[in-house]
Design a protein around this motif. Structure first.
Motif, PDB file in Angstrom:
ATOM      1  N   TYR A 145     -54.837  39.637  53.165  1.00  0.00           N
ATOM      2  CA  TYR A 145     -53.610  38.831  53.068  1.00  0.00           C
ATOM      3  C   TYR A 145     -52.852  39.148  51.781  1.00  0.00           C
ATOM      4  O   TYR A 145     -51.627  39.303  51.787  1.00  0.00           O
ATOM      5  CB  TYR A 145     -53.952  37.337  53.081  1.00  0.00           C
ATOM      6  CG  TYR A 145     -54.241  36.747  54.436  1.00  0.00           C
ATOM      7  CD1 TYR A 145     -53.615  37.205  55.582  1.00  0.00           C
ATOM      8  CD2 TYR A 145     -55.153  35.704  54.582  1.00  0.00           C
ATOM      9  CE1 TYR A 145     -53.882  36.649  56.825  1.00  0.00           C
ATOM     10  CE2 TYR A 145     -55.428  35.144  55.823  1.00  0.00           C
ATOM     11  CZ  TYR A 145     -54.791  35.626  56.939  1.00  0.00           C
ATOM     12  OH  TYR A 145     -55.056  35.079  58.162  1.00  0.00           O
ATOM     13  N   VAL A 205     -49.052  40.552  52.013  1.00  0.00           N
ATOM     14  CA  VAL A 205     -47.982  39.656  51.562  1.00  0.00           C
ATOM     15  C   VAL A 205     -47.272  40.254  50.346  1.00  0.00           C
ATOM     16  O   VAL A 205     -46.040  40.302  50.285  1.00  0.00           O
ATOM     17  CB  VAL A 205     -48.535  38.240  51.248  1.00  0.00           C
ATOM     18  CG1 VAL A 205     -47.466  37.385  50.604  1.00  0.00           C
ATOM     19  CG2 VAL A 205     -49.042  37.573  52.518  1.00  0.00           C
ATOM     20  N   PRO A 220     -50.579  38.856  61.080  1.00  0.00           N
ATOM     21  CA  PRO A 220     -51.024  39.067  59.697  1.00  0.00           C
ATOM     22  C   PRO A 220     -52.367  39.782  59.550  1.00  0.00           C
ATOM     23  O   PRO A 220     -52.507  40.674  58.712  1.00  0.00           O
ATOM     24  CB  PRO A 220     -51.107  37.653  59.110  1.00  0.00           C
ATOM     25  CG  PRO A 220     -50.847  36.686  60.192  1.00  0.00           C
ATOM     26  CD  PRO A 220     -50.460  37.429  61.430  1.00  0.00           C
ATOM     27  N   ASP A 244     -44.023  38.667  57.129  1.00  0.00           N
ATOM     28  CA  ASP A 244     -44.542  37.306  57.288  1.00  0.00           C
ATOM     29  C   ASP A 244     -43.557  36.444  58.057  1.00  0.00           C
ATOM     30  O   ASP A 244     -42.395  36.824  58.248  1.00  0.00           O
ATOM     31  CB  ASP A 244     -44.786  36.688  55.910  1.00  0.00           C
ATOM     32  CG  ASP A 244     -46.087  37.156  55.299  1.00  0.00           C
ATOM     33  OD1 ASP A 244     -47.120  36.963  55.942  1.00  0.00           O
ATOM     34  OD2 ASP A 244     -46.048  37.736  54.201  1.00  0.00           O
ATOM     35  N   GLY A 298     -44.823  33.808  53.393  1.00  0.00           N
ATOM     36  CA  GLY A 298     -45.710  34.690  52.616  1.00  0.00           C
ATOM     37  C   GLY A 298     -46.480  33.899  51.573  1.00  0.00           C
ATOM     38  O   GLY A 298     -47.704  34.025  51.452  1.00  0.00           O
TER      39      GLY A 298
END
Lengths: 210, 290, 220
Positions: A42, A46, B95, B129, C44
């Motif tokens: 992640y 991100v 994700p 995202d 995010g």
């Protein structure tokens, strides 16, 4: 010979499969490592794919055109205020925007993208024009009976009870079909790992495919 | 032997049957034929209706948890596009692994077509995202959602992306989906912005997608590994040149996977039927007085 | 202010995408699409919130030496390794997080291919074994409903494999009919019911009746 990466992948695969015999430290280590890797993944995606190109670079390259993104960054940072007791309430503001937005989007997805088209497509012609009409009847009866089964404002007795029972039968057919598909899905995942173990690890190991 | 005692066998014996049923057809490929179902034929026909040079979006909305199902679909869809000269914009919205699946599958398929040029025939815009937010924003401006490609190249420097700014510049979206993201392409993007959508969901979620397909919210459906194997066959029949790829020894394909499915399904069906036989035999037999 | 402002923000953020769908006016869509851009970024940050939670929980576990604490060390090690390659990749370190231009793996991609993928893939593959064992022991035609479910499942299982197709073409045909008619009807009924339920819940959140997500009770 398999590469180092293949050996590592095979080791982790076998660690996970060892759970089938019984719970053991190898499985627990692999499981914990997997959880850690997921969180690390992640961080990578991100930072690399969202925060950098959509926040940092636009602000750095052309601040006057993109200054409004400071609000987005600010809202994001505010989410973390929950870890500072004195100002934890500030995180509610960011959470409110986040939840509000997605709830609004989801509401329209459900009503405009699911309920209306699905209801519209259930308005089928029931006047006889061949076998297709029979299937139309099946669909209309199925949809209505399932809806009545999920309607809890009236007691499921008499006619309502009878129709809701038909609804249960439709649901059972659907769940049976879903079971069949789920079996296929789970076996597919097993195939994926076994293909790896057989074709990428074991066969090169014994020299069948170099 | 007492039937009820067989029912009490160690679960690991059942596991052994499943493992053997999986491994043996991988080692000894059977090559069972695959028949085509209407949802997959619809997807294939919709893709065939496109002209060379048309641009589509392929969205990698899955991770390793369903890669053995979704990856063969992605490979077949990409091979179909590149064989036909359709240009492809790859994105990822899932994700946990979507980005890496997109990178690795695209690398694999592109290597089979040496004439392709990055940025002209295909591009990988990477992961984003907030899937629903990204899907909505792309209707106004794809460039703002993906200001760079997966390696950080500014989108303005990519020739293909100079022609594509919004959904209006795309012919359709092909989503390989593990969960709910595939539904969002139908109930958000198709419903609100009118972009035709083909979804290749995992088998687990495939039954629900039939409702979207019937309501014409989707242009085609590839349900699980079976759907992938059907698409593989359709692509191979239409583009026999791809035999060079699919004949590679050791290559995992959905069609080979269906051999395994056949064996393991039969094992499971046998187990279920046997369990029921024992259940009914036990019911008929009068219980001994305590 | 600590209670009313969040409720107002929820209302505004929730109404913008709804209004934008019905009012195709330039200013409205500008506000709506700007919010879309923002929410990509906020999502995010929200994703990383989970990372902080897990780190907090596991460091506490290690500090207190609770049972199974060594596994917490393994978890944090995995996070540190993958996170470091990922974070450094954002600044061009280790060649980024995708593959390199020549197709070779970056450390982040290498870890994905050889650790993350096999671990997650096998975790889910285990379900095939459990499903086989569970259906052997529990999948019984105990009553009418269970019998319908069992028959539908067996037909679909048989109709979706090449072997079933070889036995008779009726298996795939019946399976497709089950999927496209009764299954579709049931799924549609569920979809309509669940859609209306989700929409009414969304409305409760937007107008501030449902506040539990903010940690507020009904009367607060």
């Amino acid at each position: 010979m398999p590469s180092l990466g293949t050996w590592l992948a095979a080791f982790f695969t076998l660690c996970m499969l060892s759970f089938l015999y019984k719970d053991n430290p190898f499985f627990r280590i692999a499981e914990s490592f997997f959880a850690g890797l997921s969180l690390g993944y992640y961080i990578g995606i991100v930072a690399n794919q969202t925060l950098k190109p959509n926040l940092v670079l636009p602000l750095a390259d052309n601040f006057s055109a993109n200054w409004h993104l400071l609000f987005a960054g600010g809202l994001g940072v505010m989410l973390y205020f929950r870890y500072i007791k004195r100002v934890a309430w500030v995180s509610r503001w960011a959470l409110a925007v986040y939840v509000g937005y997605y709830v609004g989007v989801n509401m329209m997805q459900k009503l405009h993208g699911e309920v209306l088209p699905q209801v519209g497509d259930t308005m089928l012609s029931l006047s006889w024009s061949g076998i297709g009409t029979l299937w139309n009847v099946v669909m209309v009866v199925g949809v209505l009976s399932v809806l009545i089964y999920f309607y809890f404002s009236a007691e499921h007795k008499g006619a309502v009870g009878g129709i809701s029972r038909v609804g249960i039968w439709f649901l059972m057919v659907s769940f049976g079909a879903a079971f069949g598909y789920t079996v296929m899905g789970r076996i597919s995942l097993l195939i994926g790992r076994m293909v790896f173990l057989v074709n990428e690890w074991a066969r090169p190991l014994i020299g069948l495919i170099t | 032997m007492n039937l009820e005692r067989i029912m009490q066998i160690d679960r690991r014996i059942v596991y052994l049957f499943v493992a053997a049923g999986t491994i043996l057809p991988i080692v000894f490929v059977i090559g069972l034929p695959v028949s085509i179902t209407p949802p997959v034929q619809m997807a294939f026909d919709r893709m065939e209706d496109l002209d060379p040079g048309d641009v589509i979006m392929v969205s990698f909305d899955y991770g390793p948890s369903s890669a053995p199902e979704n990856a063969p679909m992605a490979d077949a869809a990409l091979r179909h596009c590149f064989s036909k000269g359709i240009r492809v914009i790859v994105i990822a919205l899932y994700p946990l692994g979507g980005l890496s699946e997109a990178v690795n599958e695209l690398n694999k398929v592109v290597a089979e077509f040496p004439d392709l040029e990055y940025g002209v025939d295909y591009v990988n815009l990477g992961y984003k995202d907030g899937a629903q937010a990204a899907m909505r924003k792309m209707n106004e401006n794809i460039h703002e959602v993906f200001p760079t490609d997966v390696r950080g190249t500014p989108i303005s420097e990519i020739p293909l992306m100079r022609e594509v700014r919004t959904y209006a510049d795309l012919e359709l979206c092909f989503s390989l989906a593990t969960g709910i993201i595939g539904e969002w392409w139908a109930n958000l993007v198709n419903a609100q912005f009118g972009l035709p959508v083909i979804v290749g969901p995992t088998a687990v979620s495939a039954p629900k997608y039939y409702a979207y397909l019937e309501a014409k919210q989707m242009a085609g459906l590839l349900g699980g590994l079976k759907g992938a194997s059907e698409y593989e066959r359709l692509v191979l029949d239409k583009y026999p040149d791809l035999e060079r790829v699919y004949a590679t020894p050791g290559l995992y394909t959905a069609t080979k996977g269906m051999d395994v499915q056949s064996i393991v399904h039969l094992i499971m069906i046998a187990f279920i039927l046997f369990g029921n036989v024992v259940y009914f035999t036990g019911k008929r037999r009068p219980r001994k007085a305590a | 202010m600590r209670k009313q402002v969040p409720l107002l923000l929820t209302f505004c953020a929730g109404m913008i995408p709804i209004v934008a769908l019905f009012v195709p006016e330039r200013h409205v869509s500008t506000v709506s699409t700007t919010l879309d851009s923002w929410l990509i970024i906020v999502a995010g940050f929200a994703l990383l919130l989970g990372v902080v939670n897990v780190v907090q929980m596991n460091t506490n576990k290690i500090r207190r030496k609770t049972s199974g604490w060594p596994y917490a060390v393994v978890l944090l090690a995995g996070l540190a390794i993958m996170g470091t390659f990922g974070f450094a990749g954002a600044f061009g370190g280790f060649g980024g997080i995708a593959t390199r231009l020549d197709g070779t793996s970056t450390p982040f991609d290498w870890l994905y291919q050889n650790a993350f993928l096999p671990l997650q893939g096998t975790m889910f593959a285990l379900l095939a074994f459990f499903m086989a064992s569970a259906s052997y022991r529990a999948f019984r035609a105990r009553n009418v409903e269970a019998t319908i479910l069992l028959i539908a499942a067996l037909i679909v299982m048989f109709g979706r494999i090449p072997f079933g197709e070889m036995v008779t073409k009726w298996f795939p045909l019946t399976t497709e009919w089950i999927m496209a008619k009764p299954n579709m009807a049931a799924q549609r009924g569920i979809m309509i019911g669940a859609g209306l339920g989700a929409a009414s819940m969304a409305l409760r959140v937007i107008v501030g009746i449902e506040r539990s997500y903010l940690g507020l009770g009904k009367g607060e």
